[in-house]
Enzyme design. Sequence first.
Site, short mmCIF file in Angstrom:
data_model
loop_
_atom_site.label_atom_id
_atom_site.label_comp_id
_atom_site.label_asym_id
_atom_site.label_seq_id
_atom_site.Cartn_x
_atom_site.Cartn_y
_atom_site.Cartn_z
N GLU A 66 37.77 49.01 33.83
CA GLU A 66 37.57 48.21 33.99
C GLU A 66 38.78 48.44 35.58
O GLU A 66 38.21 46.98 36.85
CB GLU A 66 39.37 46.79 33.48
CG GLU A 66 39.59 45.69 34.11
CD GLU A 66 40.18 45.06 32.74
OE1 GLU A 66 39.01 44.41 31.19
OE2 GLU A 66 40.74 44.25 33.27
N ASP A 67 39.24 48.67 36.05
CA ASP A 67 40.12 48.86 36.99
C ASP A 67 39.87 50.07 37.72
O ASP A 67 40.09 50.33 39.15
CB ASP A 67 41.60 49.06 36.73
CG ASP A 67 42.06 47.80 36.35
OD1 ASP A 67 41.33 46.66 36.81
OD2 ASP A 67 43.56 47.63 35.87
#
Length: 185
Positions: A66-67
């Site tokens: 996600e990051d």
Amino acid sequence: MPKEITTVILKALQFAARKHETQRRKDVAASPYINHPIEVANLLAEVGDVTDVDILVAAILHDTLEDTKTTPEELEQHFGLDVRLIVEGLTDDKQLGKEVRKQLQIKHASRLSGRAKVIKLADKVCNIEDVIERPPADWPLERRKDYLDWTEKVVHGCRGTNALLESCYDQLLKAGRSALHGAPE
Ligand code: ZN
């Protein structure tokens, strides 16, 4: 502990630390981002009594897709298909807006695998602890209270997987709510 277990856990720590190396948390101290996945994995082991290595490794890696620029294939190559699938289940679609993603987390929680649910539970415990104890500098009190309310809906879909973590969440939520409700606006 067997050597292959310590090796894979340390390898996951190194992998996640490198992937998150330039990132910081949103608290006032701008803590290193890696503190968060380490806290989640530690909570699973210490409070949740979790010994499933794939769960602990996936917890350490849970924000990499996600990051960071990590790909699912990379996770599979280094940590196997099971870990890849757990982390994929925990990854929001960043193409969508923040509010939509938050609604989808509520909607999708109950459909996650049991292993992903346990990590999501631990993640929410760590997140509310942060919002109660060391919130992002620019979050007014109302936003912090709303955040607690939102996590309760996500956690609802993850229940029935780990009684220890569920009761840890419940106690923390209760304490956090009374602390925030007593706090000056
Ligand atoms: Zn997280």
